[in-house]
Scaffold this active site. Structure first.
Site, PDB file in Angstrom:
ATOM      1  N   ASP A  83       0.832  -1.212   0.000  1.00 53.24           N
ATOM      2  CA  ASP A  83       0.000   0.000   0.000  1.00 53.24           C
ATOM      3  C   ASP A  83       0.863   1.257   0.000  1.00 53.24           C
ATOM      4  O   ASP A  83       0.612   2.201  -0.743  1.00 53.24           O
ATOM      5  CB  ASP A  83      -0.918   0.030   1.222  1.00 53.24           C
ATOM      6  N   HIS A 108      -7.603  -6.083  -2.443  1.00 55.81           N
ATOM      7  CA  HIS A 108      -6.801  -5.106  -1.698  1.00 55.81           C
ATOM      8  C   HIS A 108      -5.918  -4.310  -2.666  1.00 55.81           C
ATOM      9  O   HIS A 108      -5.830  -3.087  -2.581  1.00 55.81           O
ATOM     10  CB  HIS A 108      -5.955  -5.843  -0.662  1.00 55.81           C
TER      11      HIS A 108
END
Length: 155
Positions: A83, A108
């Site tokens: 991320d 995700h």
């Protein structure tokens, strides 16, 4: 967590660290973070937070599953690190590439991709034969802060 970890990595030595923190509200809670360090020094993690009516064993199993998934994917970054890297890749100049594993990209990854695309970065997920999937990001080329910590006006 120990039982689940020994099931997936039976011949790997384990090291445990634990801590207990007082909460301001006085509520009990738990959380587990599992960090797997590879022989090359790469660290991959998985975590899980306790929830009401969820046994602590399940919380531990969830953390182990997440860390083990990162390890078996053959990637160099777990979900949390990926991320952060995705944002940095979007800010950088030029094309950045990150190997994201052997399995198909997760929701995700798709969510992080949609986020940086909203800022204008161009993102592709490419499957490379026999290797797995690579995340490619055409960065925005945001300049670094000016000397003295003054933010740059671009981006």
């Amino acid at each position: 967590a120990e039982v689940a970890l020994r099931d997936v990595l039976p011949n790997v030595p384990l090291e445990w660290r634990s801590s207990e923190e007082e909460t301001k509200s006085g509520n009990d809670g738990c959380g587990v973070m599992i960090v797997i360090e590879t022989t090359s020094g790469c660290r991959l993690a998985g975590d899980s937070l306790g929830r009401r009516s969820t046994p602590a064993e399940k919380v531990g199993d969830e953390a182990v599953r997440a860390a083990h998934a990162a390890l078996t994917a053959g990637t160099c970054a777990d979900d949390a690190l990926r991320d952060w890297l995705l944002v940095l890749m979007a800010l950088a100049e030029g094309t950045s590439r990150l190997f994201i594993g052997k399995g198909k990209p997760t929701e995700h990854i798709a969510a992080g991709t949609r986020l940086v695309q909203r800022f204008g970065a161009v993102v592709r997920v490419a499957e490379e034969d026999g290797i797995g999937f690579v995340l490619e990001v055409e960065g925005l080329g945001c300049p670094q802060d000016k000397p003295g910590g003054q933010p740059s006006s671009a981006c």
